[in-house]
Scaffold this active site. Structure first.
Site, PDB file in Angstrom:
ATOM      1  N   TYR A  16     -15.806  18.576 -14.875  1.00 48.70           N
ATOM      2  CA  TYR A  16     -16.172  17.173 -15.062  1.00 48.70           C
ATOM      3  C   TYR A  16     -17.271  16.826 -14.051  1.00 48.70           C
ATOM      4  O   TYR A  16     -17.177  17.175 -12.875  1.00 48.70           O
ATOM      5  CB  TYR A  16     -14.925  16.310 -14.837  1.00 48.70           C
ATOM      6  CG  TYR A  16     -15.218  14.838 -14.795  1.00 48.70           C
ATOM      7  CD1 TYR A  16     -15.593  14.155 -15.940  1.00 48.70           C
ATOM      8  CD2 TYR A  16     -15.137  14.131 -13.609  1.00 48.70           C
ATOM      9  CE1 TYR A  16     -15.889  12.807 -15.899  1.00 48.70           C
ATOM     10  CE2 TYR A  16     -15.424  12.771 -13.563  1.00 48.70           C
ATOM     11  CZ  TYR A  16     -15.800  12.115 -14.714  1.00 48.70           C
ATOM     12  OH  TYR A  16     -16.080  10.777 -14.670  1.00 48.70           O
TER      13      TYR A  16
ATOM     14  N   LYS B  81      -7.944   7.983 -19.167  1.00 49.19           N
ATOM     15  CA  LYS B  81      -8.209   8.570 -20.472  1.00 49.19           C
ATOM     16  C   LYS B  81      -6.949   8.514 -21.350  1.00 49.19           C
ATOM     17  O   LYS B  81      -6.515   7.425 -21.681  1.00 49.19           O
ATOM     18  CB  LYS B  81      -8.742   9.989 -20.285  1.00 49.19           C
ATOM     19  CG  LYS B  81      -9.795  10.129 -19.164  1.00 49.19           C
ATOM     20  CD  LYS B  81     -11.113   9.452 -19.488  1.00 49.19           C
ATOM     21  CE  LYS B  81     -12.062   9.353 -18.285  1.00 49.19           C
ATOM     22  NZ  LYS B  81     -12.330  10.591 -17.580  1.00 49.19           N
TER      23      LYS B  81
ATOM     24  N   ASP C 198      -6.610  20.066 -13.431  1.00 52.93           N
ATOM     25  CA  ASP C 198      -6.984  18.775 -14.007  1.00 52.93           C
ATOM     26  C   ASP C 198      -6.555  18.817 -15.472  1.00 52.93           C
ATOM     27  O   ASP C 198      -7.142  19.528 -16.290  1.00 52.93           O
ATOM     28  CB  ASP C 198      -8.510  18.588 -13.868  1.00 52.93           C
ATOM     29  CG  ASP C 198      -8.997  17.258 -14.458  1.00 52.93           C
ATOM     30  OD1 ASP C 198      -8.286  16.670 -15.285  1.00 52.93           O
ATOM     31  OD2 ASP C 198     -10.120  16.834 -14.102  1.00 52.93           O
TER      32      ASP C 198
ATOM     33  N   ARG D 252       0.855  -1.208   0.000  1.00 58.75           N
ATOM     34  CA  ARG D 252       0.000   0.000   0.000  1.00 58.75           C
ATOM     35  C   ARG D 252       0.884   1.248   0.000  1.00 58.75           C
ATOM     36  O   ARG D 252       0.541   2.257  -0.566  1.00 58.75           O
ATOM     37  CB  ARG D 252      -0.970   0.009   1.185  1.00 58.75           C
ATOM     38  CG  ARG D 252      -1.774   1.294   1.270  1.00 58.75           C
ATOM     39  CD  ARG D 252      -3.086   1.230   2.045  1.00 58.75           C
ATOM     40  NE  ARG D 252      -3.103   0.313   3.131  1.00 58.75           N
ATOM     41  CZ  ARG D 252      -2.467   0.501   4.319  1.00 58.75           C
ATOM     42  NH1 ARG D 252      -1.784   1.595   4.536  1.00 58.75           N
ATOM     43  NH2 ARG D 252      -2.537  -0.418   5.240  1.00 58.75           N
TER      44      ARG D 252
HETATM   45  C1  LIG Z   1     -12.852  10.962 -16.297  1.00 59.62           C
HETATM   46  C2  LIG Z   1     -12.437  12.258 -15.713  1.00 59.62           C
HETATM   47  C3  LIG Z   1     -12.211  12.398 -14.340  1.00 59.62           C
HETATM   48  C4  LIG Z   1     -12.449  11.258 -13.357  1.00 59.62           C
HETATM   49  O1  LIG Z   1     -11.527  10.246 -13.518  1.00 59.62           O
HETATM   50  P1  LIG Z   1     -11.841   8.671 -13.220  1.00 59.62           P
HETATM   51  O2  LIG Z   1     -10.577   8.014 -13.650  1.00 59.62           O
HETATM   52  O3  LIG Z   1     -13.039   8.301 -14.017  1.00 59.62           O
HETATM   53  O4  LIG Z   1     -12.084   8.581 -11.746  1.00 59.62           O
HETATM   54  C5  LIG Z   1     -11.818  13.634 -13.874  1.00 59.62           C
HETATM   55  N1  LIG Z   1     -11.637  14.685 -14.696  1.00 59.62           N
HETATM   56  C6  LIG Z   1     -11.841  14.587 -16.020  1.00 59.62           C
HETATM   57  C7  LIG Z   1     -11.638  15.784 -16.887  1.00 59.62           C
HETATM   58  C8  LIG Z   1     -12.247  13.387 -16.583  1.00 59.62           C
HETATM   59  O5  LIG Z   1     -12.488  13.307 -17.898  1.00 59.62           O
END
Ligand SMILES: *Cc1c(COP(=O)(O)O)cnc(C)c1O
Length: 381
Positions: free
Chosen positions: A100, A197, A172, A48
């Protein structure tokens, strides 16, 4: 090293015992000790806290974002959650009115009773944004470009304000990836990713990341992560690391295809607005040219009719684009924000920011562009 070299070699070393060029998947929960409290290897006690496959990925993440410390999480939202846990009741966080959907849900639902106050503002209005800052303000959180409306925010300008007021500034960077923009170089303190992504890039895992410039902040976040437990497992760490090695190639093609799809849609008789920063009609096209290397693979649009039924019919007719949540994989996907990614945003709130019933978001993949345009054309008929 240049970026295209960093994605392959940044923070990577052959494995110590065999010289394996790729860091193996260390599928272990624990590590032997030679005497109580004396681990065989000083960096590894329990998985962990640390795992060598995750460490290899974390070093790659730090390298490609030009940061000092990378941390890999079990999802993008777990990474965001870890950062927000740095704050306490009475603290204030300023963020955007276009986020998001899952981030919005976390801020308004999970942290509703935490005593942390969130402000959702139009970040391009820098005066209003700055006027909200007070002695309780601790963090500014942005996305650029935003999901789904592809709004841009000037990272360097915001960084100037957060530095003046001694605030933490987090970005982000999921949509842009470090191929297109490096927030830490522009003055941000923390970069967050949904590595699900573009970093993973193959729609085969869920993962998240935080990268910091300041090693001390990295250490504090690592403590929170280890003490709460939302780490990325070794198999998924290996897959994200493998994905990063082709990030530059994939992004280049995503950008080429994205631009062509946006231009095709903008000329189409049935389409009203195309939201794509690479189009001169985009309100932040000049900022995009300055802040980003290219314009990415995400294209959002709506219909002249404004009708929900046109959006549904288009989505049902698509053959090559798969109607599915998520984005950033090699295959093209289509999303209907009001029913999918942004279903958790209240109706009044989403209409305020133009997330209308007929809005469609495309994640343009790296297939042959002629096939993609043909699919869009037939679905629009
Ligand atoms: C998908 C996404 C998230 C969340 O991420 P997960 O891996 O699904 O938890 C946060 N910000 C953006 C811009 C996203 O496209």
């Amino acid at each position: 090293m240049k970026f295209n070299t960093k994605v392959i070699h940044g923070g990577q070393h052959p494995e110590a015992t065999t010289g394996a060029v790729m860091t193996p998947i260390y599928q272990t929960s624990t590590y032997a000790q030679t005497s109580p409290g004396k681990p065989f290897h000083e960096d590894y006690e329990y998985a962990r806290t640390t795992n060598p496959t995750r460490t290899a990925l974390e070093n790659a993440l730090a390298s490609i974002e030009n940061g000092e410390r990378g941390l890999a999480f079990s999802s993008g939202l777990a990474a965001t959650d870890c950062l927000i846990r740095m704050f306490k009741s009475g603290d204030e966080i300023i963020t955007m009115d276009d986020l998001y959907g899952g981030t919005y849900r976390m801020f308004t639902n999970i942290f509703k009773d935490s005593g942390i106050k969130f402000h959702f503002v139009e970040m391009n209005d820098l005066d209003t944004f700055e006027s909200l800052i007070n002695e309780n303000t601790k963090l500014v959180w942005i996305e650029t470009p935003t999901n789904p409306l592809m709004k841009l925010v000037d990272i360097a300008k915001i960084a100037k304000i957060t530095k003046k007021h001694n605030l933490l500034f987090a970005v982000d960077n999921t949509f842009a990836t470090p191929y297109l923009q490096k927030p830490l170089d522009l003055g941000a303190d923390v970069v967050m990713h949904s590595a699900t992504k573009y970093l993973g890039g193959h729609s085969d895992l869920i993962a998240g990341a935080l990268v910091t410039k300041d090693p001390e902040l990295g250490k504090k976040l690592h403590f929170k992560q280890f003490a709460t437990g939302a780490i990325l497992g070794p198999m998924d760490s290996f897959l994200v690391l493998r994905g990063i090695k082709t990030l530059h190639l994939r992004m280049q093609r995503h950008c080429e295809n994205g631009q062509k799809v946006a231009e095709f849609l903008e000329k189409h008789a049935k389409i009203k607005t195309v939201y794509y920063p690479g189009l001169p009609s985009h309100p932040s096209h000049e900022l995009a040219k300055k802040q980003m290397k290219d314009f990415g693979g995400m294209v959002t649009f709506n219909f002249k009719s404004g009708e929900l039924k046109d959006a549904i019919s288009f989505l049902e007719k698509l053959q090559l684009f798969t109607l599915a949540e998520s984005l950033g994989g090699v295959e093209s996907l289509a999303n209907h924000p009001i029913n999918m990614s942004h279903a958790s945003v209240p109706v009044a709130k989403r209409l305020e920011v133009d997330i209308t019933d007929d809005l469609i978001r495309l994640s343009v993949g790296i297939e042959d562009i002629d096939d993609l345009l043909e699919d869009l054309a037939q679905a629009l008929k």
